[in-house]
Write an enzyme that holds these catalytic residues in place. Structure first.
Site, mmCIF file in Angstrom:
data_model
loop_
_atom_site.group_PDB
_atom_site.id
_atom_site.type_symbol
_atom_site.label_atom_id
_atom_site.label_comp_id
_atom_site.label_asym_id
_atom_site.label_seq_id
_atom_site.Cartn_x
_atom_site.Cartn_y
_atom_site.Cartn_z
ATOM 1 N N ASN A 213 48.275 50.604 30.212
ATOM 2 C CA ASN A 213 48.972 49.309 30.271
ATOM 3 C C ASN A 213 48.386 48.340 29.252
ATOM 4 O O ASN A 213 47.485 48.700 28.493
ATOM 5 C CB ASN A 213 48.911 48.743 31.693
ATOM 6 C CG ASN A 213 47.466 48.539 32.141
ATOM 7 O OD1 ASN A 213 46.739 47.772 31.532
ATOM 8 N ND2 ASN A 213 47.050 49.256 33.179
ATOM 9 N N ASP A 282 48.357 52.472 38.781
ATOM 10 C CA ASP A 282 48.633 52.779 40.186
ATOM 11 C C ASP A 282 48.907 54.262 40.397
ATOM 12 O O ASP A 282 48.650 54.793 41.467
ATOM 13 C CB ASP A 282 49.840 51.964 40.672
ATOM 14 C CG ASP A 282 49.469 50.490 40.842
ATOM 15 O OD1 ASP A 282 48.339 50.232 41.283
ATOM 16 O OD2 ASP A 282 50.295 49.616 40.512
ATOM 17 N N LYS A 292 49.709 70.439 24.687
ATOM 18 C CA LYS A 292 50.752 69.426 24.491
ATOM 19 C C LYS A 292 52.081 69.902 25.102
ATOM 20 O O LYS A 292 52.483 71.059 24.901
ATOM 21 C CB LYS A 292 50.940 69.168 23.000
ATOM 22 C CG LYS A 292 51.910 68.057 22.717
ATOM 23 C CD LYS A 292 52.080 67.816 21.227
ATOM 24 C CE LYS A 292 53.149 66.764 20.999
ATOM 25 N NZ LYS A 292 53.540 66.677 19.596
ATOM 26 N N PHE A 332 41.592 40.563 41.587
ATOM 27 C CA PHE A 332 42.542 39.888 40.709
ATOM 28 C C PHE A 332 43.935 40.378 41.074
ATOM 29 O O PHE A 332 44.088 41.484 41.597
ATOM 30 C CB PHE A 332 42.242 40.205 39.237
ATOM 31 C CG PHE A 332 41.358 39.162 38.588
ATOM 32 C CD1 PHE A 332 40.043 39.012 38.981
ATOM 33 C CD2 PHE A 332 41.864 38.344 37.587
ATOM 34 C CE1 PHE A 332 39.229 38.048 38.397
ATOM 35 C CE2 PHE A 332 41.062 37.374 36.994
ATOM 36 C CZ PHE A 332 39.752 37.221 37.391
ATOM 37 N N LYS A 346 48.177 39.731 48.889
ATOM 38 C CA LYS A 346 47.272 40.758 48.364
ATOM 39 C C LYS A 346 45.853 40.545 48.883
ATOM 40 O O LYS A 346 45.150 41.490 49.213
ATOM 41 C CB LYS A 346 47.295 40.697 46.832
ATOM 42 C CG LYS A 346 47.068 42.025 46.173
ATOM 43 C CD LYS A 346 47.421 41.994 44.700
ATOM 44 C CE LYS A 346 48.802 42.533 44.421
ATOM 45 N NZ LYS A 346 49.109 42.649 43.013
ATOM 46 N N LYS A 350 43.931 43.377 51.053
ATOM 47 C CA LYS A 350 42.693 44.007 50.580
ATOM 48 C C LYS A 350 41.491 43.575 51.423
ATOM 49 O O LYS A 350 40.394 44.110 51.257
ATOM 50 C CB LYS A 350 42.446 43.678 49.104
ATOM 51 C CG LYS A 350 43.660 43.953 48.218
ATOM 52 C CD LYS A 350 43.376 44.904 47.088
ATOM 53 C CE LYS A 350 44.670 45.169 46.315
ATOM 54 N NZ LYS A 350 44.570 46.229 45.339
HETATM 55 N N1 CTP Z 1 42.912 47.558 41.999
HETATM 56 C C1 CTP Z 1 41.992 48.572 42.107
HETATM 57 N N2 CTP Z 1 42.394 49.869 42.126
HETATM 58 C C2 CTP Z 1 43.699 50.190 42.054
HETATM 59 C C3 CTP Z 1 44.685 49.153 41.932
HETATM 60 C C4 CTP Z 1 44.245 47.847 41.907
HETATM 61 O O1 CTP Z 1 40.785 48.286 42.164
HETATM 62 N N3 CTP Z 1 44.056 51.468 42.074
HETATM 63 C C5 CTP Z 1 42.437 46.159 42.009
HETATM 64 C C6 CTP Z 1 42.611 45.419 40.716
HETATM 65 O O2 CTP Z 1 41.473 45.541 39.883
HETATM 66 C C7 CTP Z 1 42.814 43.996 41.188
HETATM 67 C C8 CTP Z 1 43.512 44.171 42.519
HETATM 68 O O3 CTP Z 1 43.215 45.469 42.960
HETATM 69 O O4 CTP Z 1 41.587 43.370 41.451
HETATM 70 C C9 CTP Z 1 45.002 43.971 42.487
HETATM 71 O O5 CTP Z 1 45.567 44.760 41.481
HETATM 72 P P1 CTP Z 1 47.121 44.662 41.132
HETATM 73 O O6 CTP Z 1 47.452 45.699 40.106
HETATM 74 O O7 CTP Z 1 47.511 43.243 40.855
HETATM 75 O O8 CTP Z 1 47.801 45.006 42.498
HETATM 76 P P2 CTP Z 1 48.017 46.333 43.267
HETATM 77 O O9 CTP Z 1 46.969 46.452 44.316
HETATM 78 O O10 CTP Z 1 48.170 47.482 42.341
HETATM 79 O O11 CTP Z 1 49.410 46.000 44.010
HETATM 80 P P3 CTP Z 1 50.901 45.936 43.421
HETATM 81 O O12 CTP Z 1 51.081 47.117 42.549
HETATM 82 O O13 CTP Z 1 51.734 45.957 44.639
HETATM 83 O O14 CTP Z 1 51.034 44.632 42.684
#
Ligand code: CTP
Length: 408
Positions: A213, A282, A292, A332, A346, A350
């Site tokens: 990303n 995610d 490949k 975050f 969130k 968490k």
């Molecule tokens: N985070 C993490 N591990 C993951 C996903 C997220 O540690 N696999 C942490 C990120 O570093 C951040 C927080 O969780 O501190 C929220 O991440 P974010 O991507 O905004 O949210 P998600 O938990 O992925 O939820 P959503 O996809 O529903 O927005």
């Protein structure tokens, strides 16, 4: 950023070829808002002229304790009383030995001896040949000036003007500037071990491709630096980003979410604060092809399957709670809309005391950001500012929220 606005720095130069770097360092100090008074030894003036340093600092340079410009004829007292910090860059082996002995037969050493120790820090940036640096006499002297209350900044490694390669190079001008700025930060996290995750993760599909990303890692790196400047020991678990490691920060490089989880679980064992800024993918491809993935000629794309990555923040926060340990977790949230709503939800999901929301597309890769702090009491906005400024504010907010047992 004028991080040194209102600060008066006395910059002492002693004899060494690294004096050429002091010119740039002086410029950076001035650009950061400091006023700079240069003091040079006779040996330093063999390497760079006082004219150069006067032009860059905008002030006449002091080289003698018999300077008639001082009405009371006491430049060593006047200069040291005006200073917010004295920085010796370069500090030669001989000059460090002189400090150890409390010698005072020329202006710079006399001024260092006359420094009010309780309010004017003395920063020393050594510079010398690698053999001189590793000599037991030099190392003994450095330990002694440290014990006497000076801050020894360490040295760089690499090619030396004498043609040899090794330790002993003076730190670069920008590194010296960072050290001076750090000196003025309140040590609100002294005694804490902070673990920060930063940047994106990369989930490999085959040896050539993967999904990732837009996260640049800048916010996480700024938080690592701010925490270190606030006196903490800092471990930075970084995804694939091209950013320099903040000085004094331990960095662990990882690629995938699984590697980030492993490195984080290992690091938080000794931590008191965990800040999860990483934009962790995610999902990861369910299968990783060893070769490949080729087009098969039918015009149809391959059917890719994904599995969900473990949530690092959730796992760490749950683990800390289960062990009854005191780990202050900060998350975050990168959102694209309804920031306050998503961030509140969130934080609760968490189970963490503090969550920091931001709008992803407005921050990725940028040097500025604005943050929304969400805790049990409500919501507070930190308006748009450079990421380092926000990181320093966030560090202060974290320090203010630490439970009693976590205060040093
Ligand atoms: N985070 C993490 N591990 C993951 C996903 C997220 O540690 N696999 C942490 C990120 O570093 C951040 C927080 O969780 O501190 C929220 O991440 P974010 O991507 O905004 O949210 P998600 O938990 O992925 O939820 P959503 O996809 O529903 O927005």
């Amino acid at each position: 950023m004028q991080e040194l606005a209102g600060k008066h720095i006395v910059l002492g130069l002693t004899g060494g070829i690294a004096c050429y770097k002091s010119a740039e360092f002086c410029r950076l100090l001035v650009k950061s808002g400091a006023t700079v008074q240069v003091v040079m030894t006779e040996a330093a003036a063999q390497f760079i002229t006082p004219v150069t340093m006067q032009a860059l600092s905008g002030r006449p340079v002091y080289t003698s304790q018999w300077d008639v410009r001082e009405l009371n004829n006491m430049p060593h007292i006047n200069l040291s009383r005006e200073a917010d910090a004295i920085v010796l860059a370069p500090a030669s082996a001989d000059f460090i030995a002189r400090l150890v002995q409390g010698r005072s037969d020329e202006l710079l050493s006399l001024m260092c001896l006359a420094r009010p120790m309780d309010r004017v820090p003395l920063l020393i940036a050594p510079a010398m040949n690698r053999e001189m640096w590793s000599h037991p006499a030099t190392q003994r002297n450095l330990r002694q000036v440290d014990a006497d209350g000076a801050l020894v900044l360490g040295v760089g490694n690499g090619w030396q003007a004498c043609g040899e390669t090794g330790d002993g190079r003076m730190l670069e001008a920008d590194q010296l500037l960072d050290e001076v700025i750090a000196q003025f930060q309140p040590k609100v996290l002294a005694g804490q071990h902070v673990v920060v995750t930063a940047g994106p993760t990369f989930e490999a599909l085959d040896p050539i491709r993967g999904i990732t990303n837009h996260s640049s890692g800048k916010m996480g790196f700024a938080i690592a630096r701010a925490a270190r400047d606030a006196g903490a020991e800092v471990t930075l678990v970084a995804g694939p980003v091209h950013l320099p490691t903040p000085r004094g920060v331990r960095r662990v490089d990882v690629l995938s979410a699984q590697q980030m989880l492993e490195a984080t679980l290992h690091s938080v064992r000794t931590a008191s604060i965990f800040v999860a800024t990483a934009a962790v993918a995610d999902w990861r491809p369910a299968a990783h092809s060893q070769q490949k993935i080729k087009k098969d000629g039918t015009g149809k794309p391959p059917m890719l399957q994904f599995v969900e990555n473990e949530d690092i923040l959730l796992t760490v926060a749950q683990g800390a709670r289960a062990q009854g340990g005191q780990l202050f977790c900060v998350g975050f949230a990168a959102e694209s809309e309804n920031l306050a709503e998503h961030a509140k939800a969130k934080r609760e999901r968490k189970g963490i005391p503090l969550l920091v929301g931001n709008i992803g597309p407005l921050t990725f890769g940028q040097d500025h950001n604005s943050l929304l702090l969400v805790d049990a009491k409500g919501v507070r906005e930190l308006p748009r500012a450079p990421k380092l400024t926000l990181a320093r504010e966030l560090v202060a907010e974290i320090a203010a929220r630490l439970p009693a047992g976590l205060h040093p």
